[in-house]
Design a protein around this motif. Structure first.
Motif, PDB file in Angstrom:
ATOM      1  N   ARG C 695       0.852  -1.368   0.384  1.00 27.58           N
ATOM      2  CA  ARG C 695      -0.110  -0.543   0.023  1.00 27.58           C
ATOM      3  C   ARG C 695       0.605   0.946  -0.020  1.00 27.58           C
ATOM      4  N   GLY C 696       1.187   1.809  -1.461  1.00 23.05           N
ATOM      5  CA  GLY C 696       1.404   3.245  -1.177  1.00 23.05           C
ATOM      6  C   GLY C 696       2.972   2.392  -1.710  1.00 23.05           C
ATOM      7  N   ASN C 697       3.688   2.735  -2.553  1.00 28.95           N
ATOM      8  CA  ASN C 697       4.891   2.553  -2.831  1.00 28.95           C
ATOM      9  C   ASN C 697       6.155   3.565  -3.329  1.00 28.95           C
ATOM     10  N   SER C 698       5.588   5.257  -2.810  1.00 32.45           N
ATOM     11  CA  SER C 698       6.016   5.821  -3.664  1.00 32.45           C
ATOM     12  C   SER C 698       5.857   6.937  -2.481  1.00 32.45           C
ATOM     13  N   PHE C 699       7.662   8.076  -2.488  1.00 34.03           N
ATOM     14  CA  PHE C 699       6.761   8.927  -1.223  1.00 34.03           C
ATOM     15  C   PHE C 699       5.913   9.537  -0.778  1.00 34.03           C
ATOM     16  N   LEU C 700       4.916   9.706  -1.678  1.00 32.36           N
ATOM     17  CA  LEU C 700       3.802  10.196  -2.043  1.00 32.36           C
ATOM     18  C   LEU C 700       2.866   9.596  -1.029  1.00 32.36           C
ATOM     19  N   ASP C 701       3.203   7.916  -0.016  1.00 32.02           N
ATOM     20  CA  ASP C 701       2.203   7.700   1.029  1.00 32.02           C
ATOM     21  C   ASP C 701       3.682   6.918   1.695  1.00 32.02           C
ATOM     22  N   TYR C 702       4.914   6.671   1.101  1.00 30.46           N
ATOM     23  CA  TYR C 702       6.000   6.979   2.801  1.00 30.46           C
ATOM     24  C   TYR C 702       6.070   8.198   3.350  1.00 30.46           C
ATOM     25  N   LEU C 703       6.030   8.260   4.317  1.00 28.05           N
ATOM     26  CA  LEU C 703       5.849   9.775   4.849  1.00 28.05           C
ATOM     27  C   LEU C 703       6.846  10.337   5.454  1.00 28.05           C
ATOM     28  N   VAL C 704       8.058  10.630   4.630  1.00 24.64           N
ATOM     29  CA  VAL C 704       9.335  10.874   4.574  1.00 24.64           C
ATOM     30  C   VAL C 704       8.656  12.317   4.985  1.00 24.64           C
ATOM     31  N   PRO C 705       9.801  12.461   6.652  1.00 22.40           N
ATOM     32  CA  PRO C 705       8.943  14.257   7.395  1.00 22.40           C
ATOM     33  C   PRO C 705      10.001  15.408   6.213  1.00 22.40           C
ATOM     34  N   THR C 706       9.447  16.460   6.019  1.00 20.77           N
ATOM     35  CA  THR C 706       9.536  17.401   6.018  1.00 20.77           C
ATOM     36  C   THR C 706      10.553  19.149   6.747  1.00 20.77           C
ATOM     37  N   ALA C 707      10.428  19.190   6.307  1.00 24.99           N
ATOM     38  CA  ALA C 707      11.450  19.924   7.857  1.00 24.99           C
ATOM     39  C   ALA C 707       9.979  20.713   8.171  1.00 24.99           C
ATOM     40  N   VAL C 708       8.950  20.709   7.584  1.00 19.97           N
ATOM     41  CA  VAL C 708       8.053  21.633   8.088  1.00 19.97           C
ATOM     42  C   VAL C 708       7.628  20.450   9.283  1.00 19.97           C
ATOM     43  N   GLU C 709       7.334  19.478   9.030  1.00 19.76           N
ATOM     44  CA  GLU C 709       6.994  18.201   9.968  1.00 19.76           C
ATOM     45  C   GLU C 709       7.813  17.933  11.290  1.00 19.76           C
ATOM     46  N   SER C 710       8.788  18.810  10.913  1.00 21.70           N
ATOM     47  CA  SER C 710       9.813  17.781  11.567  1.00 21.70           C
ATOM     48  C   SER C 710      10.632  19.010  13.424  1.00 21.70           C
ATOM     49  N   PRO C 711      10.427  18.706  14.422  1.00 25.34           N
ATOM     50  CA  PRO C 711      10.225  19.553  15.374  1.00 25.34           C
ATOM     51  C   PRO C 711      11.639  20.671  15.586  1.00 25.34           C
ATOM     52  N   HIS C 712      11.826  22.119  16.132  1.00 26.34           N
ATOM     53  CA  HIS C 712      12.806  22.147  16.619  1.00 26.34           C
ATOM     54  C   HIS C 712      14.021  21.662  17.492  1.00 26.34           C
ATOM     55  N   TRP C 713      14.688  20.426  17.627  1.00 25.10           N
ATOM     56  CA  TRP C 713      15.315  19.681  18.269  1.00 25.10           C
ATOM     57  C   TRP C 713      16.394  20.173  19.240  1.00 25.10           C
ATOM     58  N   GLU C 714      15.912  20.468  20.573  1.00 25.62           N
ATOM     59  CA  GLU C 714      16.516  20.934  21.497  1.00 25.62           C
ATOM     60  C   GLU C 714      18.213  19.955  22.445  1.00 25.62           C
ATOM     61  N   THR C 715      18.835  19.739  22.124  1.00 25.86           N
ATOM     62  CA  THR C 715      20.327  18.610  22.589  1.00 25.86           C
ATOM     63  C   THR C 715      20.820  19.190  24.195  1.00 25.86           C
ATOM     64  N   GLY C 716      21.202  18.400  24.311  1.00 28.62           N
ATOM     65  CA  GLY C 716      21.890  18.298  25.811  1.00 28.62           C
ATOM     66  C   GLY C 716      23.011  17.676  26.264  1.00 28.62           C
ATOM     67  N   LYS C 717      23.838  17.466  26.351  1.00 33.32           N
ATOM     68  CA  LYS C 717      25.006  16.358  26.717  1.00 33.32           C
ATOM     69  C   LYS C 717      25.525  16.253  28.135  1.00 33.32           C
ATOM     70  N   THR C 718      25.915  14.751  28.316  1.00 34.81           N
ATOM     71  CA  THR C 718      26.509  14.782  29.709  1.00 34.81           C
ATOM     72  C   THR C 718      27.459  13.854  28.897  1.00 34.81           C
ATOM     73  N   THR C 719      28.489  13.383  30.554  1.00 34.01           N
ATOM     74  CA  THR C 719      29.512  12.820  29.168  1.00 34.01           C
ATOM     75  C   THR C 719      30.282  11.590  30.184  1.00 34.01           C
ATOM     76  N   THR C 720      30.164  10.415  30.626  1.00 38.29           N
ATOM     77  CA  THR C 720      29.845   9.278  30.414  1.00 38.29           C
ATOM     78  C   THR C 720      31.412   7.801  29.983  1.00 38.29           C
ATOM     79  N   PRO C 721      32.218   8.221  30.282  1.00 41.80           N
ATOM     80  CA  PRO C 721      33.011   8.141  28.884  1.00 41.80           C
ATOM     81  C   PRO C 721      33.193   6.449  29.526  1.00 41.80           C
ATOM     82  N   SER C 722      33.339   5.330  28.332  1.00 38.26           N
ATOM     83  CA  SER C 722      33.578   4.579  28.405  1.00 38.26           C
ATOM     84  C   SER C 722      34.644   3.679  29.053  1.00 38.26           C
TER      85      SER C 722
END
Lengths: 291, 175, 779
Positions: C695-722
Motif C-alpha cells: 500500500r503506497g510504494n512511493s514518497f507520496l505515501d511513504y511519509l518521510v517528514p519534511t522540515a515543516v513536520e520536523s520539530p526544532h530539536w533541543e539537545t544537551g549532553k552529559t559525558t560518562t566515558p567508556s
C-alpha cells in the motif's frame, strides 16, 4: 523511472494547439507545468503519443482585475498566484489554497489551469472556484465558451472539457467590500493531497448579514463537492459559532469520502466538519464580520 | 541466455523516439544538443552534459534532490522535460561558486554542518539560493516552509535552517 | 594552560568532506560514467506469490538499444539463481519458477541506455499463476497457512526460535509482583529511505578482474561474500564504495541487482550500471522492524521493578535477510531490560516467513535495539501510570545507580558505564518539567489535551567482541592502517565506510590527537577493498567504538617506534623521553624535543640503527566489550481535538555517548537520528493488503517528514566515558532513533490518559487520535 516515447510540440498560439489536439484526438495531451502529467507518464500510467506544451503560448499567464472580474490566465504558475498582491490582499482564499498545493518547488512549474482542469478530486483550486462562483473560459475548434466551475467536474478525471478544448482563463467575480474567503486543508505532510480540505466564501452586507455563501470540499468524493445546504444555512443570518458548527455538520453530511491511507471515511467527515467551522470563522473575520 | 550480438555502442543521447535540438544555457554556458523529446532535464544535465551534482532521489516529485534553478526559480528537474527548458537558463550546484569564491549558501552549509551524506545538499542549496534572492531575511518558519519540497534524511533539518540563516547574515540581508 | 592541536579531540572542526559535496563534486555510484557502459533494469512481479509459467522477452529484445535479457533459468545454469543471506538463509537472485513478493526482480534487461532498459523492462511479458498469499506472520504460523518456502526441509513458515534469560524465574517474579502490566506493541515495517537508492557499476577488465562500485556500507564483507558465492578468486574482486547518499543499515545486504549486474558485465564484456528508482527501493530493498511484541512487566506496590517477560513474532518476509551478528538471530534485542536493574527477565523471539520482501535489517540501530528500547520505555511508563507514580520519579527510583557499573544485566550484558539519573535530571531541568506538569493540570481543567513523555534509553553499540560477534564466521573486528610520509603528512585507511557520518573528519581528529599532527595534514580513505585494511563496515554505531579504537592503537604503535627514532635524533635513551604537548620531550628538559614530523623525516632519511625504515602501523581492534551509550528525552505534545493532530511543542534530548570527538558532528547525528525517531512515531510505515499488494510504494505515501513536520530539536549532553575504549568514546549515531519514538508515544498517551487511554499504535496518525476522541465524545 522513465516516461515512454512521445512527440513533443510547442505551438505558439492556442488555435495551433487546438489544431494539434483535433488532429491527434485521443493520442495527445496538453502539457502545462507537467507536475501531474509527467509523474503519471514516468509511472507509465499515462502513455500519450503526443504532448502539446502550452506554456510557451504568450498571453496565457496573467492575473488581472477588471471592473467585473478577476481574470487568471490558465498558464499562470501557482507561485505567481501566491506572490500576487491582488490575490493576497483581495482573494486570500486563493492564496491559502495556493500555499498548500503540493510543495514550493512544484508550485514553480504547476499552473492554475492545470490544477483546475486535471479533474483529480485532490486538486486544491477547484473547491475555491466552486465556493467563489468562478467560470472557466475554454477554447475549442468552434471558438470560446465559458463553463461555470460548478458544472465542470463530472467524475474523477472527467470534466466538461471536450477533447479538443483548452482552458484559457479562470474568471472570478470581482471581490467586493464584505467578501471574505478561506481555504483550510489538512494533509498528512507537506506535498500530500488533502485528507480533506474546505473552501468557504462569504459575502456580507453592511450590517454583517450573510447575503451569499459558497462552501466546497476537496478530496472527499469522486470530484470536488459543493456543500450547498451548509452554505445556504448561513444566508440571511448574522452567524455565530453555533451557526458555523451547524454548517460544519451539514458540510460533513455532503462529503462522500472513501476510507483509504489518509484515514477512515468517518474521520474525514469529522475533519470536514472541523475545517468548515474554522474556515468560516476565518472567512467571517476577513469579510469584516464582528461577533 | 537470450541475447543479441552486442552492437557498436554510440555515445551521447539515448536512442529511440523522436528527437529535437534544444538550446539551454547551463551555468551561463550555452548548449545546443539533440535530445529525445522524452529526455528529463535531470538526465540531460547528468548523462548528456556529465554534470552529476544534481541528484535523483525519488522520481515522483517528492524529494527535491534534483532541484535546479530554471530561469531563477527552483524546480524539480526530474519532472521537467529537457525540451521544456529549451531557450531557457538553468543553474545547478556546479554554477554556485564563482571566480573561486563560494556562494554564501555554500559557506553557510559547511559552517553550520548543514549536510551529512551530501545527497540532498545540491538541491537543498539551490532552493536556499532562490529563497534568499526573494526573501533576504527569512524567519525559521519561512525557511522551513521554503525547503519543504526538499527531503533530507540525515540532518533533521536543524542545521540546514542554521546554514540558511548563516548565509542570510553573511549576505547582509541583501541578495 | 593545556596545549591543543589543530583539529584535536573535542573540537568542532568543519568537515573535510564538505568541500566536494557543496560543489556538487561528490562521487556517488550513479555519477560513475564509463566508456561503453550499459544499463540494467528489471521487470518486477506484480504478484506477491505466483508461479511463473512463461517469460516472453521477444518484444523487449526488439526495442532499439536492448541487448540482452537475463532470467532465473539463465542464472541457474551458472548456479547463481540463489544466494545466501547474511543470516545463513537463502534468497533468490532471480526466480526460476516462483515469485515470493510483489516487486520482486524477475527478468533483468540490459540495454545501451537507461531509457532503453526501462522500455525493455516494460515490454517483457510474463505469465503467472497466482498462488495463495500470507502477509500476516501470526496467520503464517497457523497450520493451514500457505507455505512460503517449500524449498526448505522444514514444512512450516516458522524459521527459528531464539530465547534467553530465566523463564521460570521470570514467571515466578511476575506472579509474585504486586502489579503487572501487559502490553502488546507493534513496530511496523519501515524502509530506511536513504536519499540515494541502491545501485552499482560492475566491470571486468581484460584480465578477468572484477571491479564493482557499489552502494555498500561493508565493502570487505561484500567482497568475501562475492568470492564465496560466485567462486571468484578474492584477489580478483575489488569492491569500491564511493560516496554514499546515506545508508542507515539499508546498504549492508547483498541485493539481487548487484549480482545480476556482475553477471551482465561478464556476459556482455561491458561495464554495467544498475540503479534502483525509489519505487524499486521501497518495494524490494531490505525493510526494518516488523516486530510483533507481547510483553509483561512487574513491580512492587512501592514502585520497584521486579521482572520482564517478552514474546515476539519477527516477520522476515520470504527470507531472513537481516544483517545481524550470526549468533544473534534477533540481534541485540536482549538489551531490552534497558536502564533498569531487573532481577529476572526472559525474552523469546520467533522468526517467520511471509510473502513480503526479505530483510530485517538494523535501521539506524544496533540490531533490534530500537525495538527493545521502545518496548521497555513504553512498559515502564505503563506501570508507572498504573501505580499512580510520575514517570520521571518512577525512572529515577529504578535506574541502575552509577556506582553499580560495570553492571551485569539479567539477560547477560555487562554495561560499561552510565549515569542515567544525571541525564534525566538535566533533561527535566532543560525543559522545566515541574512547570510543564503544572501547566498540564491547568489545561486538563479546561479540557485541553497536553502530554509529556519521557524515554530514558540504554543502547548497546560497537559490535563486537570476537567471542560473541561474527558475521558468517568473520569476527567483527575493525582495521586501521596509518602511513606517515617523510614530510610528516599522514594517510590513514579504514575498513569502515562513512555514509554521511563524517569519518574523514573525526578519524583525522583522533589521529591528530594521538600523533601530534594537525588534522589538516591527515588524509582518510575508506571504501576501496584494494587499499583499505579489512573491516566489517559501518553500521550499528560501531565505527567510533571499533575503528576509532583501531586508529588510536595504530597511532600508539607508531608512537612507540617514533620514540626510538626521536631518541636517536636527540641522542638520548628512549626511556629519557616523554610524549607531552604532542611531541617527544627529554624529561625535565622540555626545550629538547622532536615533533612527529621531525621523526617522520628521519624515519626515511636517518633511521635509528636497528629500526626499519618508514613509519607505518596497522591495528585490527577486537573490542573487549560493547559500549553502552544512553540518554533521556522529554517530549511535550499538544493535541488538536478537532483534527486529532499531534503537535510536538518541545523535544529535549540529552545524550551521553562518552568522550566526544567532534561536538558539531555529534549534535548533527543527534538531530538526524531524532528525525528518524519521529518518523515511525508519527509518519512512516509500510503495509500490505491481504493479497500482498504494497500500500503506497512511493514518497507520496511513504511519509518521510519534511522540515515543516520536523520539530526544532533541543539537545544537551552529559559525558560518562567508556572505561574500556582507548579514548572513552561510545558511538552515537543511532541513540536518538532508538530513544525518540517512546518519548513521543509516551507523551501522546499521557495527553490522552485522562480518557483512559494506555496505548496507541504507531504511527500515530491523526485519524487514530480522532477516533479515540470521537469514541469518548470529545469532538
Amino acid at each position: 523511472m522513465i516516461p515512454p516515447k512521445f512527440d513533443y510540440h510547442a505551438p505558439g498560439t492556442v488555435d495551433e494547439a487546438i489544431g494539434l489536439l483535433q488532429k491527434n484526438a485521443g493520442d495527445a495531451k496538453v502539457l502545462a507545468g507537467g507536475q501531474s502529467l509527467l509523474p503519471l507518464m514516468k509511472l507509465r500510467l499515462a502513455e500519450p503519443k503526443m504532448l502539446i506544451d502550452i506554456s510557451r503560448i504568450a498571453k496565457l499567464s496573467y492575473i488581472q482585475e477588471d471592473p467585473e472580474l478577476l481574470r487568471v490566465g490558465a498558464a499562470t504558475k501557482i507561485n505567481d498566484l501566491n506572490d500576487s498582491q491582488v490575490i493576497r490582499s483581495r482573494y486570500p482564499m486563493l492564496a491559502d489554497a495556493g500555499a498548500h498545493i503540493a510543495d514550493p518547488l512544484v508550485r514553480n512549474m504547476g499552473t492554475v489551469g492545470g490544477n483546475v482542469c486535471h479533474g483529480d478530486p485532490g486538486n486544491d483550486l477547484p473547491a475555491c472556484m466552486l465556493a467563489i462562483g468562478a467560470r472557466y473560459v475554454v477554447r475549442g475548434p468552434k471558438g470560446d465558451r465559458t463553463i461555470a466551475a460548478k458544472e465542470f467536474y463530472r467524475d474523477t478525471f472527467v470534466t466538461a472539457l471536450d477533447p479538443a478544448e483548452i482552458l484559457t482563463e479562470v474568471q472570478i467575480p470581482k471581490a467586493q467590500n464584505g467578501d471574505g474567503g478561506a481555504y483550510m486543508k489538512m494533509e498528512r505532510k507537506v506535498g500530500d493531497f488533502a485528507i480533506a480540505a474546505v473552501a468557504v466564501h462569504l459575502r456580507l452586507d453592511s450590517k454583517g448579514t450573510v447575503t451569499s455563501a459558497g462552501i466546497a470540499l476537496t478530496n472527499v468524493g469522486p470530484t470536488v463537492l459543493m456543500a450547498g445546504k451548509a452554505a445556504s444555512s448561513l444566508v440571511g443570518h448574522k452567524p455565530t459559532d453555533a451557526d458555523f458548527l451547524a454548517a460544519g455538520k451539514l458540510a460533513a453530511e455532503a462529503a462522500q469520502p472513501a476510507s483509504d491511507m489518509r484515514g477512515p471515511a468517518e474521520f474525514k467527515k469529522g475533519i470536514v466538519q472541523t475545517l468548515t467551522r474554522r474556515a468560516l470563522h476565518l472567512a467571517w473575520g476577513r469579510a469584516g464580520g464582528k461577533s | 541466455m537470450a541475447s543479441t550480438a552486442i552492437p557498436r555502442l554510440t555515445a551521447g543521447a539515448p536512442m529511440g523516439g523522436p528527437t529535437r535540438m534544444v538550446h539551454i544555457t547551463v551555468n551561463d554556458v550555452p548548449f545546443a544538443i539533440e535530445v529525445q523529446d522524452r529526455t528529463l532535464l535531470v538526465h540531460f544535465l547528468r548523462d548528456t552534459l556529465g554534470m552529476t551534482g544534481t541528484h535523483i532521489g525519488c522520481d515522483t516529485t517528492h524529494c527535491g534532490a534534483c532541484t535546479v534553478l530554471l530561469d531563477d526559480r527552483p524546480v524539480k528537474s526530474c519532472t521537467v522535460l529537457a525540451v521544456q527548458a529549451d531557450g531557457r537558463k538553468v543553474r545547478t550546484v556546479e554554477g554556485l561558486e564563482s571566480g573561486g569564491k563560494l556562494h554564501p549558501v555554500q559557506e553557510g552549509f559547511t559552517a553550520e554542518h548543514g549536510l551529512q551524506c551530501g545527497f540532498c545538499t545540491p538541491g537543498m542549496m539551490m532552493t536556499s539560493v532562490a529563497l534568499l534572492a526573494k526573501n533576504p531575511n527569512p524567519t525559521e518558519d519561512e525557511i522551513r516552509h521554503a525547503i519543504s519540497g526538499n527531503l533530507c534524511r540525515c540532518t533533521g533539518y536543524m542545521n540546514i535552517v542554521k546554514a540558511i540563516q548563516h548565509a542570510a547574515k553573511a549576505s547582509g540581508g541583501a541578495k | 594552560m593545556t596545549t591543543t592541536i589543530h583539529g584535536g579531540i573535542g573540537q568542532s572542526l568543519a568537515r573535510k568532506e564538505d568541500a566536494r559535496f557543496i560543489r556538487g563534486k561528490g562521487n556517488y555510484v550513479d555519477d560513475i560514467q564509463l566508456p561503453g557502459m550499459l544499463f540494467l533494469d528489471f521487470t518486477r512481479s506484480p504478484y506477491a506469490h505466483a508461479k511463473i509459467t512463461a517469460i516472453h522477452p521477444e518484444k523487449a529484445l526488439k526495442i532499439p538499444g536492448v541487448l540482452a535479457v537475463i532470467t532465473g533459468k539463465d542464472l541457474d545454469a551458472a548456479k547463481l539463481a540463489w544466494m545466501p543471506t547474511l543470516m545463513s538463509d537463502t534468497q533468490m537472485v532471480l526466480p526460476i519458477d516462483t515469485v515470493k513478493f510483489q516487486g520482486q526482480e524477475v527478468v533483468g534487461i540490459v540495454a545501451d541506455s537507461r531509457y532503453s532498459a526501462a522500455d525493455g523492462a516494460a515490454a517483457v511479458e510474463i505469465d503467472y499463476e497466482p498462488l495463495p498469499v500470507v502477509t500476516d506472520p501470526v496467520k503464517a504460523l497457523l497450520p493451514d497457512a500457505p507455505l512460503v518456502r517449500p524449498d526448505k526441509t522444514k514444512k512450516s513458515n516458522h524459521i527459528w526460535h531464539w530465547e534467553t534469560g530465566d523463564k521460570a524465574g521470570t514467571d515466578a517474579a511476575l506472579a509474585k509482583s504486586d502489579v503487572v502490566v501487559h502490553q502488546d506493541l507493534y513496530l511496523p515495517r519501515l524502509n530506511v529511505s536513504s536519499m540515494e537508492t541502491c545501485g552499482c557499476v560492475a566491470q571486468f577488465d581484460t584480465m578477468g578482474r572484477l571491479t564493482v562500485w557499489m552502494t555498500t556500507q561493508a565493502p570487505h564483507a561484500i567482497r568475501t561474500v562475492f568470492a564465496l558465492v560466485a567462486g571468484l578468486p578474492e584477489q580478483n574482486i575489488r569492491i569500491i564504495s564511493p560516496d554514499l547518499g546515506g545508508g542507515f543499515g539499508g546498504k549492508v545486504p547483498v541485493y539481487p541487482g548487484y549480482v545480476v549486474a556482475v553477471v551482465a558485465a561478464l556476459k556482455t564484456g561491458h561495464a554495467v550500471k544498475w540503479v534502483e528508482d525509489r519505487m524499486d527501493n521501497l518495494m524490494s530493498s531490505s525493510f526494518a522492524r516488523d516486530y510483533h511484541i507481547s510483553a509483561d512487566i512487574g513491580a512492587t506496590k512501592d514502585g520497584k521493578l521486579t521482572g520482564l517477560r517478552v514474546k515476539t513474532v519477527a516477520d522476515h518476509g520470504y527470507a531472513d535477510a537481516a544483517a545481524n551478528p550470526s549468533k544473534f538471530p534477533a540481534g541485540l534485542f536482549h538489551i531490552i531490560t534497558g536502564s533498569y536493574p531487573f532481577d529476572k527477565a526472559f525474552v523469546e523471539v520467533d522468526g517467520v516467513y511471509t510473502n513480503k520482501p526479505p530483510g530485517g535489517i538494523a535501521y539506524r540501530c544496533s540490531f533490534r535495539v530500537t525495538e527493545a528500547a521502545f518496548t521497555i520505555e513504553r512498559l515502564v511508563d505503563g506501570i508507572a501510570h498504573k501505580l499512580g507514580m510520575d514517570p520521571a520519579e518512577f525512572r529515577l527510583k529504578n535506574f541502575i545507580p552509577p556506582e553499580s557499573f560495570p553492571y551485569k544485566s539479567a539477560l547477560g550484558w555487562t554495561y560499561d558505564s552510565g549515569n542515567y539519573a544525571g541525564a534525566l535530571n538535566l533533561a527535566m531541568k532543560m525543559i522545566d518539567y515541574p512547570a510543564l506538569r503544572k501547566e498540564q493540570v491547568e489545561k486538563r481543567k479546561r479540557g485541553e489535551l497536553m502530554g509529556i513523555g519521557i524515554s530514558s534509553f540504554t543502547e548497546i553499540v560497537g559490535a563486537g567482541p570476537s567471542a560473541q560477534f561474527d558475521i558468517l564466521g568473520i569476527k567483527m573486528f575493525e582495521g586501521c592502517e596509518i602511513r606517515i610520509h617523510p614530510t610528516g603528512k599522514v594517510m590513514a585507511r579504514f575498513g569502515t565506510k562513512s555514509q554521511g557520518q563524517g569519518h574523514e573528519t573525526t578519524y583525522s581528529q583522533i589521529l591528530a590527537e594521538e600523533l601530534g599532527i594537525p588534522a589538516e595534514n591527515i588524509a582518510i580513505e575508506e571504501g576501496d577493498t584494494d587499499t583499505a585494511p579489512y573491516g566489517l563496515g559501518t553500521y550499528a554505531s560501531r565505527s567510533t567504538p571499533t575503528a576509532g579504537a583501531a586508529a588510536v592503537i595504530a597511532a600508539r604503535k607508531i608512537r612507540e617506534k617514533a620514540q626510538k627514532i626521536a631518541a636517536h635524533l636527540l641522542e638520548v635513551s628512549p626511556d629519557d623521553l616523554e610524549w607531552k604537548d604532542y611531541k617527544f620531550q627529554v624529561k625535565g628538559v622540555p626545550e629538547k624535543s622532536k615533533t612527529m614530523a621531525d621523526v617522520a623525516f628521519a624515519a626515511y632519511t636517518n633511521p635509528a640503527p636497528g629500526t626499519e625504515a618508514g613509519l607505518e602501523a596497522v591495528d585490527y581492534y577486537d573490542p573487549p566489550n560493547m559500549t553502552y551509550p544512553f540518554g533521556s528525552y522529554v517530549c511535550v505534545v499538544d493535541i488538536d481535538k478537532g483534527t486529532g493532530q499531534v503537535n510536538i511543542r518541545r523535544f529535549v534530548a540529552v545524550d551521553d555517548c562518552g568522550t566526544i570527538i567532534n561536538p558539531m558532528i555529534v549534535e548533527g547525528q543527534i538531530h538526524g537520528g531524532l528525525n528518524m525517531g519521529l518518523a515511525p512515531a508519527l509518519y512512516e510505515q509500510i503495509t500490505y493488503d491481504e493479497n500482498g499488494n504494497m500500500r503506497g510504494n512511493s514518497f507520496l505515501d511513504y511519509l518521510v517528514p519534511t522540515a515543516v513536520e520536523s520539530p526544532h530539536w533541543e539537545t544537551g549532553k552529559t559525558t560518562t566515558p567508556s572505561p574500556h575504549h582507548p579514548i572513552g568514546a561510545k558511538g552515537v549515531g543511532e541513540s536518538p532513533t532508538v530513544g525518540a519514538p517512546a518519548a513521543i508515544v509516551n507523551a501522546v498517551v499521557d495527553a490522552l490518559s485522562p480518557l483512559g487511554v494506555t496505548n496507541i499504535d504507531i504511527p500515530i496518525y491523526p485519524w487514530k487520535v480522532w477516533q479515540i476522541l470521537h469514541d469518548k465524545g470529545q469532538n
